[in-house]
Enzyme design. Structure first.
Site, mmCIF file in Angstrom:
data_model
loop_
_atom_site.group_PDB
_atom_site.id
_atom_site.type_symbol
_atom_site.label_atom_id
_atom_site.label_comp_id
_atom_site.label_asym_id
_atom_site.label_seq_id
_atom_site.Cartn_x
_atom_site.Cartn_y
_atom_site.Cartn_z
ATOM 1 N N ASN B 120 24.410 111.757 60.739
ATOM 2 C CA ASN B 120 23.745 111.111 61.922
ATOM 3 C C ASN B 120 23.151 110.000 61.571
ATOM 4 O O ASN B 120 22.952 109.002 62.391
ATOM 5 C CB ASN B 120 22.540 111.975 62.472
ATOM 6 C CG ASN B 120 22.993 113.301 63.131
ATOM 7 O OD1 ASN B 120 24.230 113.048 63.646
ATOM 8 N ND2 ASN B 120 22.552 114.254 63.075
ATOM 9 N N THR B 380 24.545 122.691 60.451
ATOM 10 C CA THR B 380 25.641 121.534 60.804
ATOM 11 C C THR B 380 25.485 120.286 60.021
ATOM 12 O O THR B 380 26.197 119.127 60.236
ATOM 13 C CB THR B 380 25.595 121.196 62.166
ATOM 14 O OG1 THR B 380 24.100 120.892 62.521
ATOM 15 C CG2 THR B 380 26.152 122.127 63.166
ATOM 16 N N PHE B 381 24.571 120.352 58.996
ATOM 17 C CA PHE B 381 24.618 119.120 57.897
ATOM 18 C C PHE B 381 24.346 117.807 58.504
ATOM 19 O O PHE B 381 25.058 116.887 57.927
ATOM 20 C CB PHE B 381 25.913 119.288 57.227
ATOM 21 C CG PHE B 381 26.121 120.599 56.644
ATOM 22 C CD1 PHE B 381 25.204 121.675 56.167
ATOM 23 C CD2 PHE B 381 27.526 120.898 56.816
ATOM 24 C CE1 PHE B 381 25.558 122.990 56.030
ATOM 25 C CE2 PHE B 381 27.688 122.260 56.255
ATOM 26 C CZ PHE B 381 26.879 123.517 55.871
ATOM 27 N N CYS B 382 23.913 117.653 59.614
ATOM 28 C CA CYS B 382 23.587 116.327 60.238
ATOM 29 C C CYS B 382 24.934 115.779 60.746
ATOM 30 O O CYS B 382 24.994 114.554 60.830
ATOM 31 C CB CYS B 382 22.782 115.585 59.431
ATOM 32 S SG CYS B 382 21.216 115.778 59.142
ATOM 33 N N VAL B 383 25.821 116.499 61.056
ATOM 34 C CA VAL B 383 27.153 116.004 61.614
ATOM 35 C C VAL B 383 27.430 116.762 62.987
ATOM 36 O O VAL B 383 28.320 117.181 63.266
ATOM 37 C CB VAL B 383 28.205 116.222 60.551
ATOM 38 C CG1 VAL B 383 29.536 115.381 61.125
ATOM 39 C CG2 VAL B 383 27.780 115.883 58.927
#
Lengths: 132, 444
Positions: B120, B380-383
């Site tokens: 992000n 979601t690991f900032c994705v």
């Protein structure tokens, strides 16, 4: 919440017979709503309901569960069987007895999930698209 | 040069025990542990010379100045920059990318390109610029079928945008699946971008690459790179932005968006401020001196350990874990099939509609932690954008299937023994989940 064998048995049956599932989308659905119904431990599950309406009654109903636990899959599937042919009031009136009959046993946790899914459906039948 | 495995001894957090077991820290893509030398540097600042830097001339301040200069030089050396004045200290990678996005003098038709699986922090700043009308639009370059950077797709978009591309900002190594963009590809991206788009920049989000391998900015020819020190044995709250000197010095191209104390040589009530030369014009206000000085210690620590050795070690661990996880057919690994292309990151999901029987039951990451002190990441690991774009793919496995993603990420202090413990724990956990159906006819 405890793991309930009757729920797990239904859950396994659900995935063992793909052709017999109520999971999926309905194109051109009049009822289309999603909700986060199990916001426990920061978990963001999502339940989607898609329904076709004929003369004020549900003529078809499907669901999708994303990141849900087995109770919600089972509750949503049973709702999709029970709600078809009913109007809004008929859906609101669905209770534990009907739920347990299709489940094949008792499950307080399963019924709690069923109640949440039922409320979501009623809101969807009222035209709402999403609840958080 | 001492053997890499001896560096583990320098991390005090790895020496503590819980339930008579040592920690197994596999959350390095988020945050790495700190060696004693970094802890000491932080403590030394607060104990001996807790003053401001680059302003005063007294005894304490001189030590701060010395520490800051040494830290800037260490980072210059680490990434092969021409001058230490090309090193700007920020709060983190996110702030570095925002600083560039907000400081560039945009033109109305400018287009920004990124990959389709950016963190992000390398997506939102560019989307925001387009939303506010500073530039025309942001476009994502589709990855190939194995989630790798696709040069053909890049060239296609470059041609479609016909000279309007102003910024190409790419995740050098993906925090989602570990896939890297090879150096030769980056050089080609730089060449094509600049040939077809005069005045365009190439930016690397190097948050997952600089801590793990040798990155040489001059060799790559990029204009900017950004990374966070907390992902490379350093303290939290310090990031680095490298900007090519010619770009940073050009008033016509980039102008600081945060201004004030520390950025100006002179001001008048009437008239414009006179700014310092880079890097100071981009470092507004009093800085995180303790953090920056300790960051320098971290950079020197990595230089001593050797980025190439770290990269090789992480590949070895990833190959080993990939091999072990092949015994679980219900487990899918994200990204390239070849573990050597995934650096030190292994993300996976289960082909199961649920990964626990009830909402209250611990999930896989929690079981790993509770039973074996194994620390991994779930989410979601900032994705998020990648996850949403793949919903159609997941629907093909089962309508509404949205996998829970887990990520194990390694660093220089992790060991092959830890990989074995992880694989054994996974086997035990999956055995408990056999009653949960597996999708797609895969036998669990």
């Amino acid at each position: 919440m405890v793991e309930e064998p009757v729920v797990i048995a239904y859950f396994k049956k659900l995935f063992a017979n793909p052709a017999d599932t109520r999971m999926g989308r309905i194109d051109g659905a009049e009822v289309e709503i999603k909700g986060e119904l199990c916001p426990r431990k920061g978990k963001k599950d999502q339940v989607f309901l898609y329904g076709k309406m004929t003369d004020g009654r549900l003529s078809a109903l499907k669901f999708m569960c994303a990141l849900c636990d087995p109770h919600m899959f089972v509750a949503a599937d049973i709702l999709c069987i029970l709600a078809v042919g009913r109007d809004k009031d008929g859906v609101s009136g669905l209770g534990e007895k009907e739920f347990n009959e299709l489940l094949g046993g008792e499950s307080p946790e399963g019924y709690e999930h069923f109640q949440r899914a039922r409320e979501l459906l009623v809101l969807g039948m009222l035209g709402q698209k999403k609840i958080a | 040069m001492k053997p890499l495995n001896e560096y583990r001894e320098e991390f005090p957090s790895l020496k503590q025990k819980r339930n008579d077991k040592l920690p197994i820290y596999f959350d390095n893509a988020c945050m790495t542990l700190k060696p004693q030398v970094v802890i000491d540097a932080t403590l030394e600042y607060y104990t001996k010379y807790p003053a401001c830097g680059e302003r005063s001339t007294h005894w304490f301040a001189a030590q701060v100045d010395d520490g800051l200069a040494k830290s800037r030089e260490a980072f210059r050396e680490l990434i092969g920059a021409k001058s230490k004045n090309e090193i700007i200290f920020t709060k983190n990678t996110t702030e570095s990318i925002n600083l560039v996005a907000q400081s560039i003098k945009w033109r109305p038709k400018d287009v920004v390109l990124t990959t389709d699986k950016e963190h992000n922090s390398n997506l939102c700043p560019w989307q925001e610029m387009a939303k506010r009308g500073f530039c025309a639009k942001h476009r994502a370059i589709p990855s190939d079928s194995q989630s790798r950077f696709d040069l053909d797709n890049f060239q296609k978009i470059l041609a479609e945008e016909a000279g309007n591309v102003r910024m190409v900002s790419l995740g050098h190594a993906s925090n989602l699946d570990g896939s890297n963009i090879p150096s030769a590809t980056i050089k080609e991206v730089v060449k094509l971008t600049k040939e077809q788009n005069p005045g365009a920049f190439v930016f690397l989000d190097a948050a997952q690459s600089v801590p793990h391998k040798k990155v040489d900015v001059l060799d790559l020819g990029v204009d900017f790179i950004a990374f966070s020190v907390h992902k490379m044995c350093g303290p939290t709250g310090v990031g680095v932005l490298y900007g090519r000197g010619e770009v940073l010095n050009s008033e016509m191209v980039i102008h600081p968006f945060i201004v004030g104390g520390g950025t100006v040589e002179d001001t008048y009530l009437l008239g414009h401020p006179q700014y310092f030369k880079p890097p100071h014009k981009f470092e507004a206000g009093l800085q995180n001196y303790a953090g920056i000085i300790a960051a320098g210690a971290a950079a020197n620590f990595l230089l001593e350990a050797g980025p190439e050795r770290i990269a090789e070690h992480e590949r070895t661990l990833n190959v080993a874990l990939t091999e072990r996880l092949r015994e679980f057919p219900e487990l899918r690994i994200l990204g390239p099939e070849d573990p050597e292309e995934r650096s030190g990151i292994l993300s996976f999901y289960l082909l199961k509609p649920a990964t626990r029987f009830t909402d209250d039951e611990p999930d896989i990451d929690e079981k790993m932690d509770q039973r074996a002190n194994i620390m991994i990441r779930k989410g979601t690991f900032c994705v998020h954008s990648w996850y949403h774009e793949h919903e159609k793919v997941f629907d093909q496995l089962w309508p509404g299937f949205r996998p829970t993603l887990f990520r194990a990420s390694f660093y220089l202090y992790n060991t092959l023994e830890e990989i074995e413990v992880f694989a054994d724990a996974m086997r035990e956990i999956l055995a408990e989940l056999t009653d949960l159906p597996t999708l797609g006819g895969v036998d669990g």
